[in-house]
Structures are given as C-alpha cells and as structure tokens.
Design an enzyme around this catalytic site. Sequence first.
Site, PDB file in Angstrom:
ATOM      1  N   THR A 152     -42.066  24.183  -9.039  1.00 54.87           N
ATOM      2  CA  THR A 152     -42.260  22.813  -8.592  1.00 54.87           C
ATOM      3  C   THR A 152     -42.491  21.984  -9.842  1.00 54.87           C
ATOM      4  O   THR A 152     -43.105  22.466 -10.805  1.00 54.87           O
ATOM      5  CB  THR A 152     -43.467  22.674  -7.640  1.00 54.87           C
ATOM      6  N   HIS A 153     -41.977  20.765  -9.853  1.00 58.15           N
ATOM      7  CA  HIS A 153     -42.047  19.903 -11.044  1.00 58.15           C
ATOM      8  C   HIS A 153     -41.395  20.578 -12.255  1.00 58.15           C
ATOM      9  O   HIS A 153     -41.740  20.289 -13.405  1.00 58.15           O
ATOM     10  CB  HIS A 153     -43.500  19.524 -11.376  1.00 58.15           C
ATOM     11  N   SER A 193     -16.616  24.633 -28.125  1.00 55.32           N
ATOM     12  CA  SER A 193     -16.796  23.401 -28.889  1.00 55.32           C
ATOM     13  C   SER A 193     -15.690  23.277 -29.929  1.00 55.32           C
ATOM     14  O   SER A 193     -15.236  24.269 -30.489  1.00 55.32           O
ATOM     15  CB  SER A 193     -18.167  23.414 -29.576  1.00 55.32           C
ATOM     16  N   LYS A 200      -8.368   3.522   1.961  1.00 55.66           N
ATOM     17  CA  LYS A 200      -7.736   4.836   1.832  1.00 55.66           C
ATOM     18  C   LYS A 200      -7.880   5.489   0.471  1.00 55.66           C
ATOM     19  O   LYS A 200      -8.152   6.691   0.380  1.00 55.66           O
ATOM     20  CB  LYS A 200      -6.250   4.727   2.181  1.00 55.66           C
ATOM     21  N   TYR A 257      -8.643  -6.551  12.980  1.00 57.73           N
ATOM     22  CA  TYR A 257      -8.108  -6.028  11.723  1.00 57.73           C
ATOM     23  C   TYR A 257      -8.070  -7.120  10.667  1.00 57.73           C
ATOM     24  O   TYR A 257      -7.745  -8.278  10.951  1.00 57.73           O
ATOM     25  CB  TYR A 257      -6.700  -5.452  11.928  1.00 57.73           C
ATOM     26  N   ASN A 271     -19.804  26.393 -23.395  1.00 55.56           N
ATOM     27  CA  ASN A 271     -20.309  25.239 -22.645  1.00 55.56           C
ATOM     28  C   ASN A 271     -20.091  25.397 -21.137  1.00 55.56           C
ATOM     29  O   ASN A 271     -18.999  25.802 -20.700  1.00 55.56           O
ATOM     30  CB  ASN A 271     -19.632  23.958 -23.120  1.00 55.56           C
ATOM     31  N   ASN A 305      -1.435  -2.024  13.299  1.00 51.34           N
ATOM     32  CA  ASN A 305      -2.891  -1.888  13.337  1.00 51.34           C
ATOM     33  C   ASN A 305      -3.331  -0.581  13.996  1.00 51.34           C
ATOM     34  O   ASN A 305      -4.186   0.151  13.474  1.00 51.34           O
ATOM     35  CB  ASN A 305      -3.519  -3.071  14.075  1.00 51.34           C
ATOM     36  N   SER A 331       0.826  -1.208   0.000  1.00 55.97           N
ATOM     37  CA  SER A 331       0.000   0.000   0.000  1.00 55.97           C
ATOM     38  C   SER A 331       0.862   1.262   0.000  1.00 55.97           C
ATOM     39  O   SER A 331       0.335   2.376  -0.017  1.00 55.97           O
ATOM     40  CB  SER A 331      -0.902   0.022   1.239  1.00 55.97           C
ATOM     41  N   GLU A 374     -21.214  20.995 -15.139  1.00 55.72           N
ATOM     42  CA  GLU A 374     -21.434  19.642 -15.663  1.00 55.72           C
ATOM     43  C   GLU A 374     -20.462  18.655 -15.023  1.00 55.72           C
ATOM     44  O   GLU A 374     -20.846  17.543 -14.629  1.00 55.72           O
ATOM     45  CB  GLU A 374     -21.278  19.636 -17.179  1.00 55.72           C
ATOM     46  N   LYS A 377     -20.448  28.071 -29.579  1.00 52.86           N
ATOM     47  CA  LYS A 377     -20.806  27.452 -28.306  1.00 52.86           C
ATOM     48  C   LYS A 377     -19.996  28.009 -27.127  1.00 52.86           C
ATOM     49  O   LYS A 377     -18.817  28.318 -27.238  1.00 52.86           O
ATOM     50  CB  LYS A 377     -20.563  25.932 -28.375  1.00 52.86           C
TER      51      LYS A 377
END
Length: 466
Positions: A155-156, A277, A325, A317, A285, A110, A23, A290, A283
Amino acid sequence: MDKMWSGRFSAGAANLLDQFNASIMFDKKLYREDIEGSLAHAQMLAKQGILTAEELKQISDGLNQVTAEIESGKFEWKISDEDLHMGIEKRLTALIGDAGKKLHTARSRNDQIAVDFRRYVLRKNLEIVHALKLLMSEILITANKHTQTLIPGMTHLQHAQPINFAFHLGAYLSMFKRDIERFESSYERNNISPLGCAALAGTPHNIDRDMTAELLGFSGVSVNCLDTVSDRDFALEILFNISTMMMHISRLSEELVMWSSYEFKFIELSDEYSTGSSIMPQKKNPDVPELLRGKTGRVYGSLMGLLTVMKALPLAYNKDTQEDKEGVFDAVETAEISLKILKEAIKTMEVKTQNMNSACKVGHLSATDLADYLVQKCNIPFREAHFITGKAVAKSEELKIDLSDIELKYLQEIDSRIGSDVLEFLSIKNSMNARNSAGGTSTKRTEEQLEYFKNFIAKTNPELLV
C-alpha cells in the site's frame, strides 16, 4: 456527375467543401455492414411489394458484385461521393440501372449509418470480449504456477503484508472480468435496429422493421425514431468500456515496468517483447508495457472527443455526428492490438520467484501478524498491541534484521506476555496463509479464486482454457 441530393441546388459544391464534408475515406471501413443492411432492406421491400422479385434479384446480385470489387481492391472510393452509402449506391446504379435507385426507398442516410455503425460497434464488443478472455486464460496459466510464490503486498507502494503472486494476478483477473461484463451489458442494451427510422420520424411506406431487425441479427427495433437517428450512446459506451479496460491494462503495465527493473527484478520480459537502447548496449527496455500505458491516454482522448461532440446537439441528426467514427475506429484498433501483445508479453515473461520471496524479508511484512497474535493469544487491546508491535519493529531495525527473523528473547523483553508460539505467527509463509478469509491471499483461498475465474471463462468458452 451531380450528387444524388443536388436537385435543390443551382451550383455545384466547391472542391474544398468536398474535402471538408466527406467521410468516405474513413467510413468505408463499414462497407460490409452497409451492404448487409442494404440486402436486408431490399428483401423487406420485396416482401412488402415495394420492389419486384426481379428488382430484388438485380439489387442483390449488384451488391454482391460491389462487395467483390471492394474486397479485390478494384472499387474506386471517391471523395466527391461524400460517404460510403453514396459511393456504393452510385456504383450499384451504374451496374444495374433504375433498380439501384429504388433501393433507398423508405430509408435515409441517417438510419443507414446508424445501422452500419451500431452493427460495427456490437461486433467489436464481442470480439474484444473474446480477446479479454484469451488474456485472462493466459494470466490464469501463470497464476496457477505461483499460488505459493511469496511477494510483498503493498500500500502506498510500501511493503505492507505478504501475499502470493497468484493472488496479485487475481486482482487483474477481477478487473478484466468486470470489463467483460461491461462489454456484454453494452451489447445487450444496444442490440436494437435503427433501420426504418428514415430521416427522423419514420416513413409513410408500409415497411416491416421487425423483419430487417431479424435479418441483421438485432434483438428488436428501437422505440423512438427521433432519438434513434441521433443516438450515439452505443459508441460512447464502447469508448468508455475500452477506456476502463485500458486503465486496467495500464495499471498492470506499470507493475510490469517496475517489476522488470533492477530495483525489483521480479520478472524479466522476453527478448521478443523488449527493445534496446541506441546508445547504451546493456539496456533492455520494457517498451511494450510503456506503450500500453501511453496508448491508454490516446483512448481517453477519443472518449472525451465524442462526449464533447455530442454534448449540445439538438435533435435529431446533425453533421457533427460524422465525427463519431474515427475515434471509435482508433480506440477499437488500439484495444485489439493491446490485448494481443499484453497476452504475449505475459506468456513469454520469466517470473523470478526467488527475488520475490527475498523481497518479503524487507519491510517487516509480518508486523500485523504480531499485532494479531497479541490480540488473539494475549487478549491485549488492538491499540496497545499496535504500540507493542511498533516497538518490536524498532528493535528489528536496530538489529538490522527483518521482524520475521527476530529472536524470542527480544520480543519478551518488550512484553513478557509474548509466548514462544509467536514465532510461528511471524513466519512470512504462515502470515500469507493466515489470511484465509473469503477473498483472502492464502494459497487455499487463492486457488478458489482461480477456479472461479476459470469457471467464468469455461461457461461460454471452455476451448480457451488449457
């Protein structure tokens, strides 16, 4: 060189096992926590008479030299050393001889990794809290400019009632405040020292766990050693807290994406935090929000990964826990950069107030106000008021106007009980300010909410507020 645990074995580990088992190439990130833990452990061993004063000095000087080598890039991390504990201890022993071999008295890898990882997570809890407060402060700057800027409340995803833009941003301030409280609660709950638990059952050596806990900044020591060396609740908590925070960031990001589209045009993200783009030169973006949405899924994966690792582990352990990690490291780094870039995107965006105000003239946002008027002023039962309002909306649709612009004569044709004072109720701005109950969208209530969030930050970090 033989591994430090190789006395029981007659054959060396295969190279493939070294690659699979090690590790060190990722847990080396915890070198500072590991060395600080060793320095505290050595001081305690000396106080208890387990190390001599000279051995303590040798160990301390040696560990400081190892720190300098790591930070200068001279330290050589080797897969054959398995983990950072062995890598650092081996280098320490090479520097100072037998005194380095005594450092591991009364502890195990440990409890050592439990200390290192827990302290890393605790530190990151506080750093993320600070970054969240910086983000909240930036949102407050924007919100304070727009307590009277009208925007359709939805709403919606349909136009519902008029609110002000600051009130909308206040919803996210509420979310981020709860996120801060979760991180702070996790810090308080998990700020206990595992050092001295050794492998799983404590140690026969006469150690002072309270001393090392105090030296390392813990509020106390853990109660049960068997639980302590296998506990990863603190890691799960930070992953859950980050996941919830990123969910909130993703919701705000979704709105930034929508608001920056031509269909809304409520905001324009700065050129600094937008991309173009490769084929369409017109464009612009919204890549930042995003990507923030996308990285939310990545963080969720880390949480589910560790939950799955831990779900059936027997005490105490197990090597499975080595998989705790990398997901946490990745989630923390994702959270840190996400908070920074979202803050900058909000700081540099342009708010199109006129477009927001104009959008409130679409969708008959004052319909509920007409129903409330009929109930309050005309003593009409709400269900009947609802029906009358529906007819008024239909008439507005027929006239191709918004309900807020309908003439009084059309309303009185629908129901003669309607008086001339109804037009004040149908005003979009009045509609927004009419919602003056606690927590409501009126400018007055919104300003109270912004002051509440300002005070929340000022309580601990007044310097963050402009």
